[in-house]
Design a protein around this motif. Structure first.
Motif, PDB file in Angstrom:
ATOM      1  N   PHE A 137       0.849  -1.191  -0.008  1.00 47.40           N
ATOM      2  CA  PHE A 137      -0.076   0.038   0.058  1.00 47.40           C
ATOM      3  C   PHE A 137       0.847   1.328  -0.108  1.00 47.40           C
ATOM      4  O   PHE A 137       1.497   1.705   0.956  1.00 47.40           O
ATOM      5  CB  PHE A 137      -0.931  -0.002   1.309  1.00 47.40           C
ATOM      6  N   HIS A 138       0.981   1.710  -1.355  1.00 45.18           N
ATOM      7  CA  HIS A 138       1.983   2.899  -1.225  1.00 45.18           C
ATOM      8  C   HIS A 138       1.638   4.035  -0.511  1.00 45.18           C
ATOM      9  O   HIS A 138       2.513   4.771  -0.167  1.00 45.18           O
ATOM     10  CB  HIS A 138       2.474   3.114  -2.820  1.00 45.18           C
ATOM     11  N   GLN A 139       0.477   4.421  -0.467  1.00 48.59           N
ATOM     12  CA  GLN A 139      -0.085   5.479   0.206  1.00 48.59           C
ATOM     13  C   GLN A 139       0.168   5.647   1.933  1.00 48.59           C
ATOM     14  O   GLN A 139       0.392   6.430   2.388  1.00 48.59           O
ATOM     15  CB  GLN A 139      -1.566   5.761   0.005  1.00 48.59           C
ATOM     16  N   GLU A 140       0.094   4.195   2.272  1.00 48.86           N
ATOM     17  CA  GLU A 140       0.490   4.279   3.688  1.00 48.86           C
ATOM     18  C   GLU A 140       1.847   3.966   4.161  1.00 48.86           C
ATOM     19  O   GLU A 140       2.340   3.509   5.128  1.00 48.86           O
ATOM     20  CB  GLU A 140      -0.369   2.904   4.282  1.00 48.86           C
ATOM     21  N   SER A 141       2.905   4.261   3.292  1.00 45.75           N
ATOM     22  CA  SER A 141       4.402   4.043   3.451  1.00 45.75           C
ATOM     23  C   SER A 141       4.960   5.121   4.326  1.00 45.75           C
ATOM     24  O   SER A 141       4.244   6.205   4.647  1.00 45.75           O
ATOM     25  CB  SER A 141       5.185   4.108   2.145  1.00 45.75           C
ATOM     26  N   LYS A 142       5.693   4.795   5.391  1.00 48.15           N
ATOM     27  CA  LYS A 142       6.198   5.788   6.411  1.00 48.15           C
ATOM     28  C   LYS A 142       7.890   5.394   6.099  1.00 48.15           C
ATOM     29  O   LYS A 142       8.445   4.554   5.826  1.00 48.15           O
ATOM     30  CB  LYS A 142       6.118   5.299   7.656  1.00 48.15           C
ATOM     31  N   ALA A 143       8.650   6.693   6.026  1.00 48.63           N
ATOM     32  CA  ALA A 143      10.083   6.752   6.102  1.00 48.63           C
ATOM     33  C   ALA A 143      10.535   7.667   7.119  1.00 48.63           C
ATOM     34  O   ALA A 143       9.966   8.515   7.517  1.00 48.63           O
ATOM     35  CB  ALA A 143      10.328   7.251   4.552  1.00 48.63           C
ATOM     36  N   GLN A 144      11.785   7.232   7.793  1.00 44.77           N
ATOM     37  CA  GLN A 144      12.326   7.946   8.864  1.00 44.77           C
ATOM     38  C   GLN A 144      14.040   7.938   8.616  1.00 44.77           C
ATOM     39  O   GLN A 144      14.533   6.843   8.185  1.00 44.77           O
ATOM     40  CB  GLN A 144      12.117   7.304  10.036  1.00 44.77           C
ATOM     41  N   PHE A 145      14.695   8.935   8.453  1.00 38.33           N
ATOM     42  CA  PHE A 145      16.105   9.255   8.381  1.00 38.33           C
ATOM     43  C   PHE A 145      16.789   9.319   9.880  1.00 38.33           C
ATOM     44  O   PHE A 145      16.285  10.123  10.600  1.00 38.33           O
ATOM     45  CB  PHE A 145      16.368  10.386   7.267  1.00 38.33           C
ATOM     46  N   PHE A 146      17.823   8.629  10.012  1.00 41.28           N
ATOM     47  CA  PHE A 146      18.648   8.577  11.081  1.00 41.28           C
ATOM     48  C   PHE A 146      19.925   9.037  10.907  1.00 41.28           C
ATOM     49  O   PHE A 146      20.911   8.306   9.923  1.00 41.28           O
ATOM     50  CB  PHE A 146      18.681   7.072  11.743  1.00 41.28           C
ATOM     51  N   SER A 147      20.124  10.321  11.239  1.00 38.86           N
ATOM     52  CA  SER A 147      21.267  11.058  10.980  1.00 38.86           C
ATOM     53  C   SER A 147      22.602  10.547  11.501  1.00 38.86           C
ATOM     54  O   SER A 147      23.490  10.334  10.895  1.00 38.86           O
ATOM     55  CB  SER A 147      21.227  12.468  11.319  1.00 38.86           C
ATOM     56  N   GLU A 148      22.488   9.917  12.755  1.00 40.65           N
ATOM     57  CA  GLU A 148      23.669   9.193  13.371  1.00 40.65           C
ATOM     58  C   GLU A 148      24.305   8.126  12.764  1.00 40.65           C
ATOM     59  O   GLU A 148      25.347   7.808  12.673  1.00 40.65           O
ATOM     60  CB  GLU A 148      23.364   9.059  15.048  1.00 40.65           C
ATOM     61  N   ARG A 149      23.054   7.322  12.015  1.00 40.00           N
ATOM     62  CA  ARG A 149      23.785   6.005  11.393  1.00 40.00           C
ATOM     63  C   ARG A 149      23.600   6.248   9.787  1.00 40.00           C
ATOM     64  O   ARG A 149      24.081   5.340   9.469  1.00 40.00           O
ATOM     65  CB  ARG A 149      22.575   4.871  11.577  1.00 40.00           C
ATOM     66  N   GLU A 150      23.315   7.420   9.432  1.00 43.44           N
ATOM     67  CA  GLU A 150      23.146   7.690   8.048  1.00 43.44           C
ATOM     68  C   GLU A 150      22.303   6.895   7.339  1.00 43.44           C
ATOM     69  O   GLU A 150      22.940   6.198   6.330  1.00 43.44           O
ATOM     70  CB  GLU A 150      24.591   7.898   7.471  1.00 43.44           C
ATOM     71  N   GLU A 151      21.252   6.525   7.679  1.00 46.89           N
ATOM     72  CA  GLU A 151      20.505   5.379   7.061  1.00 46.89           C
ATOM     73  C   GLU A 151      18.900   5.953   6.992  1.00 46.89           C
ATOM     74  O   GLU A 151      18.284   6.364   8.206  1.00 46.89           O
ATOM     75  CB  GLU A 151      20.612   4.054   8.230  1.00 46.89           C
ATOM     76  N   LEU A 152      18.314   5.421   6.246  1.00 47.87           N
ATOM     77  CA  LEU A 152      16.881   5.670   5.924  1.00 47.87           C
ATOM     78  C   LEU A 152      16.217   4.335   6.109  1.00 47.87           C
ATOM     79  O   LEU A 152      16.569   3.272   5.268  1.00 47.87           O
ATOM     80  CB  LEU A 152      16.656   6.248   4.323  1.00 47.87           C
ATOM     81  N   GLU A 153      15.220   4.334   6.626  1.00 39.79           N
ATOM     82  CA  GLU A 153      14.234   3.155   6.840  1.00 39.79           C
ATOM     83  C   GLU A 153      12.865   3.452   6.532  1.00 39.79           C
ATOM     84  O   GLU A 153      11.960   4.708   6.893  1.00 39.79           O
ATOM     85  CB  GLU A 153      14.251   2.936   8.508  1.00 39.79           C
TER      86      GLU A 153
END
Length: 193
Positions: free
Chosen positions: A162-178
């Protein structure tokens, strides 16, 4: 002593013509003595074919200038650019499922540890030397497109989401996007929710 076998092409053709005519005559005689129901074959099952010219074929497009319909084109090829020198970042796909105590201890929901019981997909993307403001993310039902000034990722997803219900979070300390994607699974005996 000379061998009197079938050796020339002319002899082979004559033998073939002789056998095919004899076989055809035998088949015709057998076919005439059979009832009409025995003459039916697999092509006679179902309604008779209509030969109307006003019935459009199934493969006909709505717009005559279209080469392909939208269903025939896979998502994501428009993002592929072989001349783009940016490397693909490291990524990992983790399947997740919501499990409660009733699942673990009592087994009430019939969930098991297999991937068939997973409800979500977590995509971890390592983006060294990148900031959250640099990231451009586009999620489709079966495709994830990520662009930064240093990296590009075109990822075909293993399951529809369900692409409308996607969530993204960027973690600066790990330089990683979840990126958390809710999977669009058909309801069956396992995935009843």
């Amino acid at each position: 002593m000379e061998y009197l076998g079938v050796s020339s092409a002319q002899n082979l053709q004559a033998l073939s013509a002789l056998l095919s005519n004899q076989q055809q005559e035998d088949d015709d005689e057998d076919y005439e003595n059979v009832s009409p129901y025995a003459k039916m074959g697999p092509g006679n099952i179902g309604p008779p074919l209509r030969k109307d010219k006003d019935v459009p074929p199934v493969y006909m497009k709505k717009n005559s200038k279209d080469v392909w319909s939208e269903e025939e084109v896979a998502e994501g090829p428009q993002y592929d650019d072989i001349t783009d020198p940016r490397p693909q970042p490291e990524y990992e796909i983790i399947l997740r499922q919501s499990v409660g105590t009733e699942d673990v201890f009592l087994g009430l929901s019939r969930k098991d540890p297999s991937s068939m019981c997973c409800e979500a997909m977590l995509v971890k993307i390592k983006l060294p030397d990148s900031k959250a403001s640099d990231v451009t993310l586009d999620v489709k039902e079966r495709f994830l497109d990520l662009r930064t000034p240093k990296y590009k990722l075109g990822l075909h997803l293993p399951h529809p989401v369900f692409h409308q219900e996607s969530k993204a979070q960027f973690f600066s300390e790990r330089e990683e996007l979840e990126v958390t994607l809710l999977m669009n699974r058909p309801l069956d005996a396992i995935n009843m929710q």
